[in-house]
Design a protein around this motif. Structure first.
Motif, PDB file in Angstrom:
ATOM      1  N   MET A 189       0.628  -1.009  -0.276  1.00  0.00           N
ATOM      2  CA  MET A 189       0.255  -0.118   0.189  1.00  0.00           C
ATOM      3  C   MET A 189       0.623   1.276   0.230  1.00  0.00           C
ATOM      4  SD  MET A 189      -2.710   0.870  -0.257  1.00  0.00           S
ATOM      5  CE  MET A 189      -3.736  -0.529  -0.267  1.00  0.00           C
ATOM      6  N   GLY A 190       2.778   1.282   0.518  1.00  0.00           N
ATOM      7  CA  GLY A 190       3.097   2.449   1.038  1.00  0.00           C
ATOM      8  C   GLY A 190       2.827   2.677  -0.842  1.00  0.00           C
ATOM      9  N   GLY A 191       3.051   1.155  -1.436  1.00  0.00           N
ATOM     10  CA  GLY A 191       3.695   2.250  -3.312  1.00  0.00           C
ATOM     11  C   GLY A 191       2.428   2.555  -4.034  1.00  0.00           C
ATOM     12  N   VAL A 192       1.513   1.945  -3.536  1.00  0.00           N
ATOM     13  CA  VAL A 192       0.240   1.430  -5.230  1.00  0.00           C
ATOM     14  C   VAL A 192      -0.422   3.324  -4.580  1.00  0.00           C
ATOM     15  CG1 VAL A 192       0.165  -0.759  -4.929  1.00  0.00           C
ATOM     16  CG2 VAL A 192      -1.350   0.556  -3.423  1.00  0.00           C
ATOM     17  N   ILE A 193      -0.539   3.716  -3.216  1.00  0.00           N
ATOM     18  CA  ILE A 193      -1.902   4.726  -2.708  1.00  0.00           C
ATOM     19  C   ILE A 193      -1.289   6.113  -3.947  1.00  0.00           C
ATOM     20  CG2 ILE A 193      -1.700   4.196  -1.149  1.00  0.00           C
ATOM     21  CD1 ILE A 193      -0.011   6.147   0.480  1.00  0.00           C
ATOM     22  N   THR A 194       0.104   6.094  -4.189  1.00  0.00           N
ATOM     23  CA  THR A 194       0.405   6.868  -5.682  1.00  0.00           C
ATOM     24  C   THR A 194       0.376   6.281  -6.953  1.00  0.00           C
ATOM     25  OG1 THR A 194       2.789   6.390  -4.921  1.00  0.00           O
ATOM     26  CG2 THR A 194       2.052   8.135  -3.684  1.00  0.00           C
ATOM     27  N   GLY A 195       0.481   5.683  -7.672  1.00  0.00           N
ATOM     28  CA  GLY A 195       0.353   5.338  -8.228  1.00  0.00           C
ATOM     29  C   GLY A 195      -0.868   5.735  -9.198  1.00  0.00           C
ATOM     30  N   PRO A 196      -0.574   5.614 -10.793  1.00  0.00           N
ATOM     31  CA  PRO A 196      -1.911   6.141 -11.286  1.00  0.00           C
ATOM     32  C   PRO A 196      -2.766   4.932 -12.648  1.00  0.00           C
ATOM     33  CG  PRO A 196       0.120   5.699 -13.004  1.00  0.00           C
ATOM     34  CD  PRO A 196       0.456   5.553 -11.518  1.00  0.00           C
ATOM     35  N   ALA A 197      -2.618   3.762 -11.887  1.00  0.00           N
ATOM     36  CA  ALA A 197      -3.656   3.284 -11.736  1.00  0.00           C
ATOM     37  C   ALA A 197      -4.607   3.241 -10.769  1.00  0.00           C
ATOM     38  CB  ALA A 197      -3.274   1.862 -12.757  1.00  0.00           C
ATOM     39  N   PHE A 198      -4.067   3.108  -9.376  1.00  0.00           N
ATOM     40  CA  PHE A 198      -4.327   3.044  -8.348  1.00  0.00           C
ATOM     41  C   PHE A 198      -5.495   4.041  -8.199  1.00  0.00           C
ATOM     42  CE2 PHE A 198      -5.004   3.665  -3.920  1.00  0.00           C
ATOM     43  CZ  PHE A 198      -5.219   2.296  -3.733  1.00  0.00           C
ATOM     44  N   THR A 199      -5.080   5.610  -8.557  1.00  0.00           N
ATOM     45  CA  THR A 199      -5.904   6.909  -8.175  1.00  0.00           C
ATOM     46  C   THR A 199      -6.547   6.741  -9.535  1.00  0.00           C
ATOM     47  OG1 THR A 199      -3.837   7.829  -9.509  1.00  0.00           O
ATOM     48  CG2 THR A 199      -3.484   8.014  -6.981  1.00  0.00           C
ATOM     49  N   LYS A 200      -6.333   6.595 -10.776  1.00  0.00           N
ATOM     50  CA  LYS A 200      -7.967   6.339 -11.475  1.00  0.00           C
ATOM     51  C   LYS A 200      -8.617   5.697 -10.967  1.00  0.00           C
ATOM     52  CE  LYS A 200      -8.650   5.964 -16.129  1.00  0.00           C
ATOM     53  NZ  LYS A 200      -7.942   5.035 -18.138  1.00  0.00           N
TER      54      LYS A 200
END
Length: 460
Positions: free
Chosen positions: A10-21
């Motif tokens: 979660m530390g890495g994915v919260i800033t990922g474009p696919a996750f935030t999209k």
């Protein structure tokens, strides 16, 4: 590794474009993004960890250490499936809470299981190895996140979360052939099974040592029954800190978070080799000094966003993780099962772990809000808290290196806590305890004395 992959993922994915999209309401880079909602989404996992830790207080002694860990791994796997199949934020949060519940059960129980199966001379090394492996899971998760950052679809965040199922299933399969702890078996009046496991643990020692250990466990349990009758922001927000406080790009922050997690993991290898020699107290105290110092340096260097201070801030983050990994990864998780008496060891470990998770929830909840509002001053708060714990550890935490769990009990049985006790005095204290509590057994105290002397000669 199982208990830490969620934190790193979660530390890495919260800033990922696919996750935030997929979840635009928590994308804080846009005007619609809600910082508080982002904080709650991340911190909801800690609510589950807290609940799972409290649940362990009621099921830990009923099911035993081994089966409780298996239950926790199973619950974690179910929560992971719910998370990685989420298309709504509500489902994601529910999955994170369930995953956290499983993790809370696991983290409350594994240190107890390890402590009760380990010998006094190597207990610190073994439990520290376990905790270092957990940090290694964070490092693996960050590098998986970085690799998946080049994928431009939902797999960017679903696959890293789904990988946790592999570790959950692996944990269950590994545990099946391993033994229950003899101390839990004694507490359940299963003396013969406890002696069998102790004999296996003492395979290379004299048989008398297994019998001696069993007597010490029974003596300590008897005395306890008589007496009864009378935070971690960086794990989740390293990429966020690199972006908001240091000024790195999203891709560079993911890369630096990967290196930070790897460095953090390497630092946790150090106490494996020294904790049983230098002791728990010195690592805790040195860790507090280093952590507090570099939090203050981080506050000063992030008060302005430019290249040179950003470099110093980055070094401070690495240095903070070094002192945390060396001093505070092993200490608290090791001391809880060491300090707690057998009669309440499972409940004490569960309560301590639940406290850890509820404060981790608090940190995960407030960190993005604090950084957005008071910016670099956030790190001043963390630095002050580190220094505040120094006198508490110095005056109230006794040293436990080289002592059996039953010997550690004796440090707390007198009118005051015994901070440092020599091996000779400890042997006398334990002999007096045996003489007081096992008179009802038809055992010759001369034989017990002989076993004690043989055990100390072999340990020396």
């Amino acid at each position: 590794m199982l208990t830490s992959t969620e934190q790193g993922v979660m530390g890495g994915v919260i800033t990922g474009p696919a996750f935030t999209k997929q979840f635009p309401s928590i994308n804080t880079t846009t005007a619609k993004g809600n910082t508080q909602l982002q904080g709650f989404t991340v911190a909801s996992y800690n609510i589950g960890c807290w609940a799972g830790s409290l649940l362990t207080m009621f099921i830990g002694d009923r099911f035993g250490r081994k089966r409780t860990i298996i239950i926790g791994a199973s619950v974690l796997a179910v929560g992971t499936v719910i998370q990685c199949s989420s298309y709504s934020l509500a489902q994601l949060i529910v999955g994170r809470i369930i995953t956290g519940t499983g993790n809370g059960i696991i983290t409350s129980t594994i240190p107890v299981w390890h402590a009760e199966l380990s010998k006094a001379q190597s207990r610190g090394k073994f439990i520290t190895t376990e905790l270092s492996t957990n940090v290694g899971g964070v490092a693996v998760a960050y590098w998986v996140d970085y690799g998946m950052s080049y994928v431009d679809n939902g797999a960017q965040w679903r696959l890293p979360i789904a990988l946790q199922i592999f570790f959950a299933v692996s944990t269950i399969l590994i545990l099946i052939p391993l033994p229950e702890t003899p101390r839990w078996l004694v507490k359940q009046d299963k003396r013969d099974e406890a002696l069998e496991i102790l004999t296996r643990l003492h395979a290379s020692d004299a048989v008398a040592n297994a019998q001696r250990d069993l007597l010490e466990i029974e003596a300590a349990l008897h005395e306890e029954r008589v007496a009864q009758a009378k935070l971690n922001a960086q794990g989740y927000y390293a990429p966020y800190i690199f972006i908001k406080s240091v000024g790195f790009s999203t891709r560079l922050s993911a890369l630096m978070s990967g290196f930070l997690s790897l460095f953090y993991y390497l630092s946790t290898l150090i106490p494996i080799f020294i904790i049983d020699r230098v002791g728990r107290r010195i690592l805790l105290l040195c860790g507090l000094i280093g952590m507090g110092t570099f939090m203050f340096i981080l506050a000063g260097t992030t008060s302005v966003v430019s290249f040179a201070p950003g470099i110093v801030a980055t070094v401070s983050l690495f240095a903070y993780d070094f002192f945390f990994g060396v001093g505070w990864i092993p200490g608290p998780w090791l001391l809880t099962p060491e300090y707690a008496p057998l009669t309440i060891r499972s409940q004490a470990a569960a309560l301590a772990t639940s406290s850890t998770w509820i404060f981790t929830f608090l940190v995960a909840e407030i960190t993005p809000i604090a950084i957005s509002n008071i910016e670099w001053r956030t790190y001043l708060i963390f630095g002050c808290l580190n220094f505040a714990f120094f006198p508490i550890i110095y005056f109230f935490y006794p040293e436990t290196k080289g002592k059996t769990l039953e010997q550690i009990d004796l440090l707390f049985t007198g009118p005051k806590i015994l901070i440092n006790v020599s091996d000779e005095e400890m042997a006398r204290m334990q002999q007096r305890q045996l003489e007081q509590v096992i008179d009802h057994k038809a055992i010759d105290l001369k034989d017990i004395t002989h076993m004690t002397q043989a055990k100390h000669v072999e340990e020396a």
